[in-house]
Design an enzyme around this catalytic site. Sequence first.
Site, PDB file in Angstrom:
ATOM      1  N   GLY A  45       0.640   3.398  -0.557  1.00 32.06           N
ATOM      2  CA  GLY A  45       0.676   4.743  -1.111  1.00 32.06           C
ATOM      3  C   GLY A  45      -0.617   5.479  -0.833  1.00 32.06           C
ATOM      4  CD  GLN A  50      -5.723   7.507  -2.459  1.00 32.34           C
ATOM      5  OE1 GLN A  50      -4.507   7.586  -2.387  1.00 32.34           O
ATOM      6  NE2 GLN A  50      -6.356   6.348  -2.411  1.00 32.34           N
ATOM      7  CB  CYS A  92      -6.972   2.206  -5.519  1.00 29.79           C
ATOM      8  SG  CYS A  92      -7.033   3.929  -5.016  1.00 29.79           S
ATOM      9  CG  LEU A  93      -5.386   2.408   0.592  1.00 26.69           C
ATOM     10  CD1 LEU A  93      -4.606   3.375   1.476  1.00 26.69           C
ATOM     11  CD2 LEU A  93      -5.706   1.131   1.360  1.00 26.69           C
ATOM     12  CG  HIS A 134      -2.030   3.762  -7.932  1.00 26.51           C
ATOM     13  ND1 HIS A 134      -2.892   2.723  -8.231  1.00 26.51           N
ATOM     14  CD2 HIS A 134      -2.624   4.461  -6.932  1.00 26.51           C
ATOM     15  CE1 HIS A 134      -3.956   2.808  -7.444  1.00 26.51           C
ATOM     16  NE2 HIS A 134      -3.821   3.850  -6.645  1.00 26.51           N
ATOM     17  CD  GLU A 135      -0.418   6.616  -4.485  1.00 21.54           C
ATOM     18  OE1 GLU A 135      -1.269   7.490  -4.256  1.00 21.54           O
ATOM     19  OE2 GLU A 135      -0.626   5.400  -4.275  1.00 21.54           O
ATOM     20  CG  HIS A 138      -4.758   8.701  -6.470  1.00 26.11           C
ATOM     21  ND1 HIS A 138      -6.115   8.476  -6.480  1.00 26.11           N
ATOM     22  CD2 HIS A 138      -4.204   7.550  -6.020  1.00 26.11           C
ATOM     23  CE1 HIS A 138      -6.361   7.239  -6.069  1.00 26.11           C
ATOM     24  NE2 HIS A 138      -5.216   6.650  -5.785  1.00 26.11           N
TER      25      HIS A 138
END
Length: 169
Positions: A45, A50, A92-93, A134-135, A138
Amino acid sequence: MLRPILKYGDAPLHQKAQPVAAITPDVVRLIDDMIETMYAAPGIGLAAPQVGVPLRIFVVDLSVGREADGLLTFVNPEFVEREGLQLEEEGCLSVPGFNATVVRPLRAIVKGLDRNGEPVQTEGNGLLARAFQHEMDHLDGTIFVDRLRGIKRDLIVKKIRKLTKSGKW
Ligand code: NI
């Protein structure tokens, strides 16, 4: 085009993203870049903040490109429903090298627009529900680390601060 992924501490990650007013060619390009960047990472994702763009867009693909129908794109997403609770480890990236157990809904329905501006609605269970939350976080400037409490959170923040100071973040 690959875009650099911001890391915890970079300002755009910690701010609320704005709704997309119109799906312009620039927005379509952004979505394509986000998909490419997510697959290259690789991740399941990615949200626009991000890559430093404060717009309410995220992409998810639990199959990381292996399944043709795995890719989901949401512009201006909203929760229709959320229920249940799950406790699983996630990362998370934007927080590479760190994982933590986070409480997430067990089931979630998200609606929004796809990259063509068509309305879409998807129900997620388990990992997909977790990815949705999660997204969505963000888009509100919330990173999974912010969902932690006490010593667990302090430890991660402290380590990141140390890495930042030594130029390794
Ligand atoms: Ni993330």
